[in-house]
Design a protein around this motif. Structure first.
Motif, PDB file in Angstrom:
ATOM      1  N   ARG A 174       3.900 -21.158 -20.041  1.00 26.92           N
ATOM      2  CA  ARG A 174       5.279 -20.852 -20.395  1.00 26.92           C
ATOM      3  C   ARG A 174       5.890 -21.896 -21.322  1.00 26.92           C
ATOM      4  O   ARG A 174       7.068 -21.838 -21.640  1.00 26.92           O
ATOM      5  N   PHE A 210      12.131 -17.096  -9.066  1.00 26.17           N
ATOM      6  CA  PHE A 210      11.994 -18.540  -9.172  1.00 26.17           C
ATOM      7  C   PHE A 210      10.607 -19.051  -8.825  1.00 26.17           C
ATOM      8  O   PHE A 210      10.319 -20.221  -8.975  1.00 26.17           O
ATOM      9  N   ARG A 211       9.748 -18.168  -8.331  1.00 24.18           N
ATOM     10  CA  ARG A 211       8.403 -18.631  -8.102  1.00 24.18           C
ATOM     11  C   ARG A 211       7.485 -18.075  -9.178  1.00 24.18           C
ATOM     12  O   ARG A 211       6.688 -18.783  -9.759  1.00 24.18           O
ATOM     13  N   TYR A 212       7.624 -16.742  -9.444  1.00 18.40           N
ATOM     14  CA  TYR A 212       6.720 -16.123 -10.405  1.00 18.40           C
ATOM     15  C   TYR A 212       7.357 -15.985 -11.780  1.00 18.40           C
ATOM     16  O   TYR A 212       6.678 -15.656 -12.740  1.00 18.40           O
ATOM     17  N   GLY A 213       8.687 -16.166 -11.869  1.00 11.62           N
ATOM     18  CA  GLY A 213       9.326 -16.202 -13.179  1.00 11.62           C
ATOM     19  C   GLY A 213       9.671 -14.862 -13.794  1.00 11.62           C
ATOM     20  O   GLY A 213       9.940 -14.783 -14.984  1.00 11.62           O
ATOM     21  N   ASN A 238       7.806 -26.408  -6.919  1.00  9.27           N
ATOM     22  CA  ASN A 238       7.628 -25.477  -8.026  1.00  9.27           C
ATOM     23  C   ASN A 238       8.866 -24.619  -8.254  1.00  9.27           C
ATOM     24  O   ASN A 238       9.208 -24.323  -9.395  1.00  9.27           O
ATOM     25  N   ASP A 239       9.570 -24.253  -7.172  1.00 11.29           N
ATOM     26  CA  ASP A 239      10.843 -23.547  -7.346  1.00 11.29           C
ATOM     27  C   ASP A 239      11.828 -24.449  -8.075  1.00 11.29           C
ATOM     28  O   ASP A 239      12.536 -24.034  -8.989  1.00 11.29           O
ATOM     29  N   TYR A 292      14.045 -13.551  -4.664  1.00 11.78           N
ATOM     30  CA  TYR A 292      14.062 -14.969  -5.030  1.00 11.78           C
ATOM     31  C   TYR A 292      12.683 -15.414  -5.518  1.00 11.78           C
ATOM     32  O   TYR A 292      12.549 -16.086  -6.536  1.00 11.78           O
ATOM     33  N   GLU A 293      11.652 -14.994  -4.782  1.00 17.89           N
ATOM     34  CA  GLU A 293      10.300 -15.397  -5.167  1.00 17.89           C
ATOM     35  C   GLU A 293       9.925 -14.809  -6.528  1.00 17.89           C
ATOM     36  O   GLU A 293       9.302 -15.475  -7.351  1.00 17.89           O
ATOM     37  N   VAL A 322      10.954 -24.689 -11.800  1.00 15.76           N
ATOM     38  CA  VAL A 322      11.291 -23.504 -12.591  1.00 15.76           C
ATOM     39  C   VAL A 322      12.753 -23.567 -13.002  1.00 15.76           C
ATOM     40  O   VAL A 322      13.095 -23.399 -14.175  1.00 15.76           O
ATOM     41  N   THR A 323      13.641 -23.858 -12.041  1.00 13.40           N
ATOM     42  CA  THR A 323      15.062 -23.888 -12.374  1.00 13.40           C
ATOM     43  C   THR A 323      15.383 -25.031 -13.329  1.00 13.40           C
ATOM     44  O   THR A 323      16.122 -24.847 -14.285  1.00 13.40           O
ATOM     45  N   ASP A 360      -0.871 -17.872  -8.168  1.00 11.84           N
ATOM     46  CA  ASP A 360       0.093 -18.185  -7.110  1.00 11.84           C
ATOM     47  C   ASP A 360       0.605 -16.913  -6.435  1.00 11.84           C
ATOM     48  O   ASP A 360       0.697 -16.831  -5.210  1.00 11.84           O
ATOM     49  N   GLU A 361       0.897 -15.900  -7.254  1.00  9.14           N
ATOM     50  CA  GLU A 361       1.393 -14.650  -6.674  1.00  9.14           C
ATOM     51  C   GLU A 361       0.281 -13.941  -5.901  1.00  9.14           C
ATOM     52  O   GLU A 361       0.505 -13.410  -4.817  1.00  9.14           O
ATOM     53  N   TYR A 395       0.536 -10.280 -15.365  1.00  9.95           N
ATOM     54  CA  TYR A 395       0.533 -11.495 -16.165  1.00  9.95           C
ATOM     55  C   TYR A 395      -0.216 -11.292 -17.464  1.00  9.95           C
ATOM     56  O   TYR A 395      -0.068 -12.052 -18.397  1.00  9.95           O
TER      57      TYR A 395
END
Lengths: 301, 434
Positions: free
Chosen positions: B108, A266-269, B79-80, A262-263, B83-84, B393-394, B432
């Motif tokens: 993006r 939806f978090r990192y794309g 943020n989730d 999920y991360e 994104v959606t 973030d990651e 990235y």
């Protein structure tokens, strides 16, 4: 007129009729099939397809096929395998503990107790709660300052944020949450065990333990195999409970594979890679389950 | 292929079910109907929600042609959610977020570049340093301004006045703040049986360490030839080892506070168990409201290493690139974030306004509740390098958070934490750069 004329022909042409009957059956099935195809099979195939692309979140991204590159990345992704290990620990321990606790509860509820009906209803209560509500409720139970657990035990532990305690604490909630289904299924199984077997064993002088080991367990076996494998699949795919309880923390110690996927998405794309994770998890779960069921079947023969 | 991601996003939205739909009547303005804007707000403190809603009402009354709908969001999952909704093309028109999150969305292409559409009085009211926190690459080689920064936070110290006076430590002032050495000395003096000089709540250690790291020039990231790498050298190690020393060498910091969130040490602070709690300026609200009668507390200015510089992150308002009413959205933002309104919002959230005219508001410099100390600390805010790192973030959640937590729990050494931050971090950032 046509009816009488058609009859002999019809009997002769039975195969043709049944073929047209097949088409009718198909038409009748269509209303049921369409939602399955559109809502279930379609997304599934799409997800598998996505696993072979480099799809990413963004308005100006271009997606292309990358073959097995995602799977290559996956094999080298230490974070994922750590998450997968946590997922296995979680799924196996929740399933086993759930089974043991539920078996005990089912045996108890199968006795001729007073208020048995009431007790059976009580045992079902967690089933009626959505996982998110359960998560919120247990977060309050585990709260370091205001939580009931620390108050009762007289301890000062931050259950959900401690590196070593978080996973066991979450497992406990998982066991609690899944107990009703398992209990009900086992209870139904217990009620199908013929009473005569116990009577015969009693005549032969078998004790309680002996009767449990040699009658109850073998009789329950198909039910046990079915419910433990279902539980295992449900547990390894668990998401909402952990998402609400810890969001995978502290430091990833409760990051189950589904949460990880999920991360990624939806978090990192990284949609493509997340789909790969989904496919990989499915394959591994199927393999584990296949092995387990195959062994059970072989032993049963 | 583009259609794929759209289809996935639709599926995702159905799954997430977190985003409201509708409201997009594209040609409403032409037919004389009011334009409808959705404004996703993340205000969470009671006063702040009231301030936000009041401003929205005020706008709606004054602008019958542009009606704004207040949509409540939450910092936990914004943020989730974005994104959606971005992928589905159904994002709110006006989006409240913070600058670290904007970099990824800007790259993006989800956010509108505001650099040419903002009115000049808003542009000049907010200093360039704040604009720098929202200026990012657009993912195609260009640069743009992807939000309007309006609230900023600096890290200050909250001290128990009685314990501080008893320790005999010098009272720091904004012009002459404590150095980290003085801070270590003072907390040592304030540590007695059952009481610690300081509590470091390190549930989310990364932003804290990175912003304080700038005190010694620690940037944690370097960019060479367009490639960003993690760097943990002598400068970066200063703050790490100083906090670690307080925990395990001086024993002036309570190790059991490490798992706490920012506000969690407050009961201990009020009870005299902790003499000092480092936290953001917004915590003044909770301290002021929850402190028991007779409890005396002070806000101490930010610490100084080589400099007193801290990394600025701002709360921001942005416009979705898919918004059908971008012009109206910019107009609303310009109203919402003008000087007087920023002062209201800052008061509601107990944060620092970016607007210079709002900062000059007497309410922002009053002695009461240490607004003067808080507002003075704004001058130390500089753009933190990590804001511009795609993949931050990651790195933060997969690498830095666990590594720092283990380091502060004394499970790994300084060399090990540095190695992990760099080696595992570079691997994350590489994805990235592709």
């Amino acid at each position: 007129m046509t009816l009488t004329a058609a009859r002999p022909a019809g009997t002769r042409r039975r195969p043709a009729r049944s073929r047209s009957g097949g088409r009718e059956t198909f038409l009748l099935l269509l209303p049921a099939l369409v939602p399955v195809l559109v809502l279930s099979v379609g997304p599934l195939l799409y997800g598998i397809l996505l696993a072979f692309t480099d799809a990413r979140s963004g308005r100006n991204t271009e997606t292309s096929f990358v073959g097995l590159a995602n799977f290559g990345d996956l094999l080298a992704d230490g974070d994922f395998w750590e998450s997968f290990r946590i997922g296995m620990v979680w799924a196996v321990s929740v399933t086993v503990l759930q089974f043991l606790a539920s078996l005990g509860l089912a045996l108890l509820l199968n006795q001729d107790l007073r208020l048995r009906g009431f007790a059976r209803v009580l045992a079902l209560v967690p089933w009626a709660m959505p996982p998110v509500v359960i998560g919120l409720m247990w977060r309050l139970v585990y709260h370091p300052d205001a939580g009931i657990l620390n108050a009762v035990l007289g301890t000062d532990v931050d259950w959900l944020n401690d590196f070593s305690v978080a996973l066991p604490a979450v497992i406990l909630v998982g066991v609690w949450m899944g107990m009703p289904q398992t209990t009900v299924v086992l209870l139904a199984g217990l009620q199908n065990v013929p009473k005569e077997l116990y009577e015969a064993a009693g005549v032969d002088g078998a004790g309680v333990w002996r009767r449990f080991w040699n009658i109850t367990l073998p009789q329950l076996r198909p039910v046990i195999v079915a419910i433990t494998s279902l539980d295992f699949v449900w547990n390894i795919n668990q998401f909402s409970l952990v998402y609400v309880l810890t969001q995978g923390g502290p430091g990833g110690r409760t990051r189950l594979p589904m949460l990880f996927a999920y991360e990624e998405a939806f978090r990192y794309g990284f949609f493509g890679y997340a789909a790969t994770l989904g496919v990989a998890i499915t394959i591994v779960v199927l393999a584990v389950l296949g092995l387990y069921l195959w062994r059970q079947m072989r032993e049963a023969d | 292929m583009r259609r794929w991601s759209a289809a996935l996003a639709v599926a995702a939205v159905v799954l997430a079910a977190g985003c409201s739909s509708g409201g997009g009547d594209g040609d409403g303005a032409a037919s004389g109907e009011p334009v409808k804007l959705r404004f996703l707000s993340l205000a969470w403190q009671k006063e702040s929600i009231t301030a936000n809603k009041q401003l929205v009402d005020e706008w709606n009354k004054a602008n019958p042609k542009i009606q704004v709908e207040y949509v409540q969001g939450s910092w936990d999952n914004v943020n989730d959610q974005l994104v959606t909704s971005f992928e589905a093309g159904d994002a709110p028109d006006v989006i409240h977020d913070d600058s670290p999150a904007l970099s990824g969305f800007a790259a993006r292409g989800f956010l509108l570049d505001l650099s040419s559409s903002l009115p000049s009085e808003l542009k000049s009211d907010i200093p360039q340093a704040a604009w720098d926190t929202v200026t990012f690459g657009d993912g195609k080689g260009g640069q743009g301004v992807y939000g309007v920064p309006f609230l900023q936070e600096s890290q200050v110290l909250y001290a128990n006045k009685k314990l501080l006076d008893a320790s005999g430590a010098r009272m720091p002032t904004p012009d002459e703040p404590w150095t980290w050495d003085e801070f270590a000395e003072a907390t040592k003096k304030m540590t007695k049986s059952g009481a610690y000089g300081v509590a470091w709540p390190m549930k989310s250690p990364v932003n804290k360490v990175l912003t304080l790291g700038l005190n010694f020039g620690g940037t944690f990231f370097t960019t060479e030839g367009g490639k960003t790498r993690v760097k943990v050298g002598a400068e970066e190690r200063e703050v790490l080892s100083r906090i670690h020393d307080q925990l395990y060498k001086d024993k002036s910091a309570d190790p059991s506070a490490l798992g706490m969130g920012t506000a969690d040490p407050l009961p201990g602070f009020f009870g005299g168990k902790y003499a000092i709690v480092p936290a953001g300026v917004y915590l003044r609200q909770q301290v002021a409201e929850q402190a028991p009668d007779g409890f005396e507390w002070v806000t101490l200015p930010p610490l100084k290493g080589v400099t007193a510089e801290q990394g600025a992150t701002s709360q921001t308002l942005s416009v979705a690139a898919d918004s059908k009413h971008a012009q109206e959205a910019v107009k609303f933002i310009s109203f919402f974030l003008n000087g007087p309104n920023q002062a209201k919002l800052a008061k509601g959230d107990w944060l620092l306004p970016t607007s210079t005219s709002a900062a000059a508001d007497p309410a922002m410099t009053q002695k009461e509740n240490f607004w003067d100390v808080a507002t003075a600390s704004a001058k130390n805010l500089v753009v933190a390098p990590y804001l511009k790192v795609d993949g931050y973030d990651e790195w933060k959640s997969k690498v830095a958070t666990p590594a720092l937590q283990e380091y502060f729990a004394d499970k790994i050494s300084l060399d090990e934490v540095a190695k992990r931050l760099v080696e595992e971090g570079d691997k994350v950032l590489e994805r990235y750069g592709r």
